[in-house]
Design a protein around this motif. Structure first.
Motif, PDB file in Angstrom:
ATOM      1  N   LEU A   1       0.832  -1.206   0.000  1.00  0.00           N
ATOM      2  CA  LEU A   1       0.000   0.000   0.000  1.00  0.00           C
ATOM      3  C   LEU A   1       0.865   1.255   0.000  1.00  0.00           C
ATOM      4  O   LEU A   1       0.472   2.293  -0.527  1.00  0.00           O
ATOM      5  CB  LEU A   1      -0.904  -0.010   1.236  1.00  0.00           C
ATOM      6  N   LEU A   2       2.067   1.130   0.559  1.00  0.00           N
ATOM      7  CA  LEU A   2       2.982   2.266   0.592  1.00  0.00           C
ATOM      8  C   LEU A   2       3.303   2.714  -0.837  1.00  0.00           C
ATOM      9  O   LEU A   2       3.321   3.903  -1.140  1.00  0.00           O
ATOM     10  CB  LEU A   2       4.267   1.879   1.332  1.00  0.00           C
ATOM     11  N   GLY A   3       3.518   1.721  -1.719  1.00  0.00           N
ATOM     12  CA  GLY A   3       3.795   2.033  -3.125  1.00  0.00           C
ATOM     13  C   GLY A   3       2.627   2.773  -3.754  1.00  0.00           C
ATOM     14  O   GLY A   3       2.804   3.774  -4.465  1.00  0.00           O
ATOM     15  N   LEU A   4       1.441   2.301  -3.441  1.00  0.00           N
ATOM     16  CA  LEU A   4       0.247   2.933  -3.996  1.00  0.00           C
ATOM     17  C   LEU A   4       0.086   4.344  -3.440  1.00  0.00           C
ATOM     18  O   LEU A   4      -0.268   5.274  -4.167  1.00  0.00           O
ATOM     19  CB  LEU A   4      -0.979   2.088  -3.631  1.00  0.00           C
ATOM     20  N   PHE A   5       0.386   4.488  -2.171  1.00  0.00           N
ATOM     21  CA  PHE A   5       0.283   5.787  -1.513  1.00  0.00           C
ATOM     22  C   PHE A   5       1.190   6.811  -2.210  1.00  0.00           C
ATOM     23  O   PHE A   5       0.811   7.971  -2.385  1.00  0.00           O
ATOM     24  CB  PHE A   5       0.675   5.633  -0.040  1.00  0.00           C
ATOM     25  N   ILE A   6       2.375   6.341  -2.610  1.00  0.00           N
ATOM     26  CA  ILE A   6       3.303   7.250  -3.290  1.00  0.00           C
ATOM     27  C   ILE A   6       2.759   7.633  -4.669  1.00  0.00           C
ATOM     28  O   ILE A   6       2.876   8.765  -5.116  1.00  0.00           O
ATOM     29  CB  ILE A   6       4.700   6.596  -3.403  1.00  0.00           C
ATOM     30  N   GLN A   7       2.163   6.647  -5.349  1.00  0.00           N
ATOM     31  CA  GLN A   7       1.711   6.897  -6.724  1.00  0.00           C
ATOM     32  C   GLN A   7       0.389   7.660  -6.808  1.00  0.00           C
ATOM     33  O   GLN A   7       0.138   8.387  -7.762  1.00  0.00           O
ATOM     34  CB  GLN A   7       1.526   5.559  -7.446  1.00  0.00           C
ATOM     35  N   LEU A   8      -0.434   7.466  -5.796  1.00  0.00           N
ATOM     36  CA  LEU A   8      -1.793   7.995  -5.863  1.00  0.00           C
ATOM     37  C   LEU A   8      -1.874   9.502  -6.148  1.00  0.00           C
ATOM     38  O   LEU A   8      -2.674   9.924  -6.997  1.00  0.00           O
ATOM     39  CB  LEU A   8      -2.548   7.642  -4.568  1.00  0.00           C
ATOM     40  N   PRO A   9      -1.064  10.351  -5.510  1.00  0.00           N
ATOM     41  CA  PRO A   9      -1.136  11.789  -5.806  1.00  0.00           C
ATOM     42  C   PRO A   9      -0.895  12.104  -7.284  1.00  0.00           C
ATOM     43  O   PRO A   9      -1.520  13.013  -7.839  1.00  0.00           O
ATOM     44  CB  PRO A   9      -0.029  12.378  -4.943  1.00  0.00           C
ATOM     45  N   PHE A  10      -0.019  11.314  -7.925  1.00  0.00           N
ATOM     46  CA  PHE A  10       0.241  11.524  -9.360  1.00  0.00           C
ATOM     47  C   PHE A  10      -1.007  11.213 -10.181  1.00  0.00           C
ATOM     48  O   PHE A  10      -1.347  11.923 -11.121  1.00  0.00           O
ATOM     49  CB  PHE A  10       1.415  10.649  -9.824  1.00  0.00           C
ATOM     50  N   PHE A  11      -1.688  10.128  -9.815  1.00  0.00           N
ATOM     51  CA  PHE A  11      -2.904   9.763 -10.547  1.00  0.00           C
ATOM     52  C   PHE A  11      -3.975  10.843 -10.390  1.00  0.00           C
ATOM     53  O   PHE A  11      -4.596  11.274 -11.356  1.00  0.00           O
ATOM     54  CB  PHE A  11      -3.479   8.439 -10.037  1.00  0.00           C
ATOM     55  N   VAL A  12      -4.169  11.258  -9.146  1.00  0.00           N
ATOM     56  CA  VAL A  12      -5.222  12.242  -8.863  1.00  0.00           C
ATOM     57  C   VAL A  12      -4.915  13.556  -9.585  1.00  0.00           C
ATOM     58  O   VAL A  12      -5.795  14.156 -10.226  1.00  0.00           O
ATOM     59  CB  VAL A  12      -5.366  12.471  -7.338  1.00  0.00           C
ATOM     60  N   ALA A  13      -3.652  13.982  -9.503  1.00  0.00           N
ATOM     61  CA  ALA A  13      -3.253  15.255 -10.115  1.00  0.00           C
ATOM     62  C   ALA A  13      -3.452  15.219 -11.635  1.00  0.00           C
ATOM     63  O   ALA A  13      -3.964  16.180 -12.235  1.00  0.00           O
ATOM     64  CB  ALA A  13      -1.798  15.545  -9.776  1.00  0.00           C
ATOM     65  N   THR A  14      -3.086  14.094 -12.245  1.00  0.00           N
ATOM     66  CA  THR A  14      -3.225  13.948 -13.694  1.00  0.00           C
ATOM     67  C   THR A  14      -4.701  14.063 -14.093  1.00  0.00           C
ATOM     68  O   THR A  14      -5.062  14.790 -15.023  1.00  0.00           O
ATOM     69  CB  THR A  14      -2.683  12.572 -14.152  1.00  0.00           C
ATOM     70  N   TYR A  15      -5.514  13.324 -13.376  1.00  0.00           N
ATOM     71  CA  TYR A  15      -6.944  13.327 -13.673  1.00  0.00           C
ATOM     72  C   TYR A  15      -7.519  14.739 -13.531  1.00  0.00           C
ATOM     73  O   TYR A  15      -8.221  15.233 -14.408  1.00  0.00           O
ATOM     74  CB  TYR A  15      -7.664  12.368 -12.720  1.00  0.00           C
ATOM     75  N   HIS A  16      -7.170  15.371 -12.438  1.00  0.00           N
ATOM     76  CA  HIS A  16      -7.703  16.693 -12.150  1.00  0.00           C
ATOM     77  C   HIS A  16      -7.217  17.710 -13.172  1.00  0.00           C
ATOM     78  O   HIS A  16      -7.987  18.522 -13.705  1.00  0.00           O
ATOM     79  CB  HIS A  16      -7.277  17.112 -10.735  1.00  0.00           C
ATOM     80  N   PHE A  17      -5.936  17.635 -13.489  1.00  0.00           N
ATOM     81  CA  PHE A  17      -5.334  18.578 -14.431  1.00  0.00           C
ATOM     82  C   PHE A  17      -5.979  18.466 -15.821  1.00  0.00           C
ATOM     83  O   PHE A  17      -6.406  19.461 -16.408  1.00  0.00           O
ATOM     84  CB  PHE A  17      -3.826  18.313 -14.511  1.00  0.00           C
ATOM     85  N   LEU A  18      -6.088  17.236 -16.315  1.00  0.00           N
ATOM     86  CA  LEU A  18      -6.588  17.071 -17.682  1.00  0.00           C
ATOM     87  C   LEU A  18      -8.099  17.275 -17.794  1.00  0.00           C
ATOM     88  O   LEU A  18      -8.603  17.562 -18.873  1.00  0.00           O
ATOM     89  CB  LEU A  18      -6.178  15.704 -18.228  1.00  0.00           C
ATOM     90  N   SER A  19      -8.793  17.135 -16.690  1.00  0.00           N
ATOM     91  CA  SER A  19     -10.244  17.386 -16.721  1.00  0.00           C
ATOM     92  C   SER A  19     -10.546  18.878 -16.836  1.00  0.00           C
ATOM     93  O   SER A  19     -11.601  19.274 -17.314  1.00  0.00           O
ATOM     94  CB  SER A  19     -10.901  16.857 -15.446  1.00  0.00           C
ATOM     95  N   HIS A  20      -9.635  19.682 -16.353  1.00  0.00           N
ATOM     96  CA  HIS A  20      -9.869  21.135 -16.335  1.00  0.00           C
ATOM     97  C   HIS A  20      -8.912  21.919 -17.226  1.00  0.00           C
ATOM     98  O   HIS A  20      -8.814  23.127 -17.101  1.00  0.00           O
ATOM     99  CB  HIS A  20      -9.762  21.660 -14.883  1.00  0.00           C
ATOM    100  N   TYR A  21      -8.173  21.251 -18.090  1.00  0.00           N
ATOM    101  CA  TYR A  21      -7.149  21.947 -18.884  1.00  0.00           C
ATOM    102  C   TYR A  21      -7.809  22.590 -20.104  1.00  0.00           C
ATOM    103  O   TYR A  21      -8.033  21.951 -21.132  1.00  0.00           O
ATOM    104  CB  TYR A  21      -6.073  20.935 -19.289  1.00  0.00           C
ATOM    105  N   SER A  22      -8.101  23.876 -19.956  1.00  0.00           N
ATOM    106  CA  SER A  22      -8.885  24.565 -20.994  1.00  0.00           C
ATOM    107  C   SER A  22      -8.095  24.745 -22.301  1.00  0.00           C
ATOM    108  O   SER A  22      -8.691  24.900 -23.372  1.00  0.00           O
ATOM    109  CB  SER A  22      -9.350  25.930 -20.466  1.00  0.00           C
ATOM    110  N   ALA A  23      -6.760  24.663 -22.209  1.00  0.00           N
ATOM    111  CA  ALA A  23      -5.930  24.914 -23.393  1.00  0.00           C
ATOM    112  C   ALA A  23      -6.173  23.906 -24.521  1.00  0.00           C
ATOM    113  O   ALA A  23      -5.864  24.186 -25.684  1.00  0.00           O
ATOM    114  CB  ALA A  23      -4.460  24.914 -23.000  1.00  0.00           C
ATOM    115  N   ILE A  24      -6.723  22.732 -24.198  1.00  0.00           N
ATOM    116  CA  ILE A  24      -6.900  21.722 -25.258  1.00  0.00           C
ATOM    117  C   ILE A  24      -8.316  21.730 -25.841  1.00  0.00           C
ATOM    118  O   ILE A  24      -8.617  20.996 -26.776  1.00  0.00           O
ATOM    119  CB  ILE A  24      -6.544  20.298 -24.756  1.00  0.00           C
TER     120      ILE A  24
END
Lengths: 429, 232
Positions: B104-127
């Motif tokens: 779970l520690l590995g997942l804990f490290i990766q999870l912020p990257f997943f969330v950030a990617t999802y959030h960023f691309l959902s709201h990225y008006s430039a595309i």
């Protein structure tokens, strides 16, 4: 770790649900692993909790003083082990070593024995006994009960030294797995168990135990009993070749596997007197089988069922034994030097020490040399096999001498040697 | 909840925005800038992936070592006795089921990257409304295959195909049950992402191509490590 887990779970909670879909397969599998792990842990923790509660259900009656610090404690599961402990207690008593004898049966003959330096106490069975033993304070405890630290009896912090004594002349080959791993020392019959224990320690990289080859205390007791017995051949009216069927208990035992067929062949031929001596545990654990066999093969002029505490009289009467891998085989060999026919192929190794050994143990290999080892197909030839084995029995003497060194050395000295060892251990504590 | 997001995810989102913006100003293509951002983030993530993978592999190895004995005991013991013998196997291997949480520690490290990617691309008006190669709008589902009067989205299928190949490679290190699980997850992705914007799928398809190569290398490295490890 707890905070980390909580934090991770919080992150899961704040994450939009379909973000998991953006994970690559590696991460996806990680989530699955975590879910499986969480379920497994939940089941494990629940089981540990329930079983942990079971441990504390012990009654307080018959409780000895568990705050007292004992010197030497000898724990017996019951009267069936009295022959194992009696020579040791006698010796410890004669040397003035303060000893407490705990037993789990209130009909244990040890409770009626008079000693000067040995106290005796019934501590109850099962959880009652485990409760006492797990709280015990003592310099040393000696027991035949295997599985310390694995089954219900755990190492008590108040006990400095745990010692196991083997209760059969065969090896620990058939003991359940990890039976001896957490003892500090083991008192064994001879080189066979010493080598077996060393092999298991090597394989498991477990802590090395002190292994003391003392011989067999209970065999010494049987020797004394036999000498004083004055047995005569009186179990049957007519003296004929007498066959003793004396197997172990359980689903892999001879009576479970081939009892019906074997007893029918033996009784139908009419050439033998037959004594059937099932393991005492058979009448508890496989009562239905015993009832059926006793109904199909009732006592007659030439067939007897033996349920005596020790099998000495039956052994005395017989010319040959038919067994499987029961410890009584070696009692018979060392006390009477008579042949044994064995059915050993059905031995279930799984879950036993045998499973972790490279090869069969000394005693299992010995079966080939003290008679014939048989398969089910040999039952039809049992009459000729019995006759030929009896006619070759003079060759047994040399085998017995060699086997004694491996399984039960120092005849007549085991109690004294055990007491020597106990004395040497408590001196250092 | 927002505090957690601000601490763990927002810095990563800022980094992605910075990378995507700079790549776009350098090469003048939103599509290629998303691809480059995906690869850059993945390269930054390599040590994290490797660490997480090793943790999980350690767990798998110890489970595999204990399995034959546990199976043996399951064949002969029941109930409490079985529980005690399995507990002893754990003791022999210095293991406790709670250690499974190490992965779970590995997942804990990766999870912020997943969330950030999802959030960023959902709201990225430039595309939004920006075409790229054969995709008419990176901000909408691709609808590349015109069928039955409506469009069928192709990028989710491409991403799933790559996911399945990657799962096949990665699955060599896993148990049968785990393999089935990751195939199911790959198919589930298809359903869940089918209507997502093309930009998001483009980003994640590239991410999964990278993941595929990463899996090939990790499988080789971990298998070599296993071969050279001394047998217990």
């Amino acid at each position: 770790m707890y905070h980390l887990i909580m934090l991770s779970l919080l992150l899961f909670a704040v994450t939009p649900s379909n973000v998991y879909a953006y994970l690559d397969p590696g991460s996806g599998s990680m989530i699955v692993s975590v879910i499986i792990a969480m379920v497994t842990i939940l089941i494990y923790v629940t089981k540990s909790f329930i079983y942990g509660k079971m441990k504390s259900l012990g009654k307080k009656s018959d409780m000895p003083d568990i705050k007292r610090e004992y010197n030497v404690v000898v724990y017996s599961e019951g009267g069936q082990y009295w022959n194992v402990f009696h020579p040791i207690l006698r010796e410890l008593d004669s040397r003035g070593i303060q000893t407490m004898f705990f037993t789990s049966r209130n009909d244990d003959p040890g409770l009626a024995q008079e000693f000067t330096h040995v106290e005796k106490k019934f501590i109850g069975e099962g959880h009652n006994a485990f409760f006492v033993l797990n709280k015990l304070k003592a310099k040393m405890i000696l027991m035949t009960t295997p599985g310390l630290g694995v089954l219900q009896i755990k190492r008590s912090k108040g006990v400095k030294h745990y010692s196991h004594i083997t209760h059969a002349t065969g090896t620990c080959f058939s003991y359940k797995a990890f039976s001896l791993d957490y003892f500090d020392s083991v008192l064994v019959g001879g080189t066979a168990d010493r080598d077996l224990i060393a092999e298991l320690e090597e394989k498991r990289r477990s802590q090395k135990k002190q292994v003391e080859m003392i011989g067999s205390t209970y065999l010494d007791e049987l020797r004394i009993k036999l000498k004083n017995s004055g047995y005569t051949y009186n179990m049957f009216g007519e003296k004929k070749t007498t066959v003793l069927v004396s197997p172990t208990w359980g689903s892999h035992g001879l009576l479970s596997k081939y009892g019906q067929k074997l007893l029918k062949t033996l009784s139908d031929c009419g050439k033998f007197n037959i004594i059937v001596r099932p393991h005492p545990q058979s009448f508890i654990s496989e009562k239905n089988l015993m009832d059926e066999l006793m109904k199909n093969f009732p006592e007659t002029e030439s067939l007897k069922w033996d349920r005596e505490k020790d099998g000495l009289n039956s052994m005395f009467h017989s010319d040959i034994m038919i067994s499987d891998f029961s410890g009584i085989i070696f009692d018979y060999l060392f006390l009477f030097e008579r042949p044994v026919l064995t059915f050993k192929s059905q031995f279930e190794k799984r879950g036993r020490e045998a499973m972790d050994l490279k090869d069969d143990s000394y005693d299992i290999k010995l079966l080939d040399r003290i008679g014939k080892t048989l398969a089910e197909s040999d039952i039809s030839e049992i009459v000729s096999l019995i006759n030929s084995s009896i006619s070759e029995k003079q060759a047994l003497s040399a085998v017995v001498k060699e086997a004694e060194d491996a399984l039960a050395r120092h005849p007549g000295e085991a109690g004294k040697r055990a007491a020597d060892f106990i004395q040497s251990v408590i001196k250092t504590i | 909840m927002n505090i957690l997001y601000m601490i763990f995810c927002y810095p990563i989102e800022l980094l992605m925005e910075f990378l995507a913006g700079h790549f776009n100003s350098l090469i003048g293509s939103q599509g290629f800038s998303l691809i480059l951002t995906s690869f850059s983030i993945n390269i930054i993530m390599i040590p994290v992936f490797w660490y997480a993978e090793k943790l999980q592999q350690r767990e798998r190895n110890i489970q595999a070592e204990m399995k034959p004995k546990i199976d043996e005991y399951k064949g002969v013991f029941k109930g409490y006795e079985l529980h005690l013998y399995i507990s002893n196997i754990h003791k022999q291997y210095n293991y406790h089921p709670i250690y499974a949480f190490r992965s779970l520690l590995g997942l804990f490290i990766q999870l912020p990257f997943f969330v950030a990617t999802y959030h960023f691309l959902s709201h990225y008006s430039a595309i939004k409304g920006v075409p790229f190669l054969f995709i008419s709008d990176l901000g909408s589902p691709d609808m590349l295959l015109p069928l039955f009067g409506a469009g069928v989205n192709v990028l989710p299928f491409v991403m799933t195909a790559i996911n399945l190949v990657s799962s096949f490679v990665y699955g060599k290190m896993l148990s049968k049950m785990e393999r089935i699980n990751i195939y199911v997850i790959a198919v589930l992705f298809l359903v869940l992402l089918y209507t997502s914007p093309a930009g998001l799928l483009l980003y994640w398809t590239c991410n999964n191509i990278f993941s595929f190569f990463k899996s090939v290398v990790f499988v080789k490295l971990l298998q070599n490590q296993k071969k050279t490890a001394p047998a217990l």
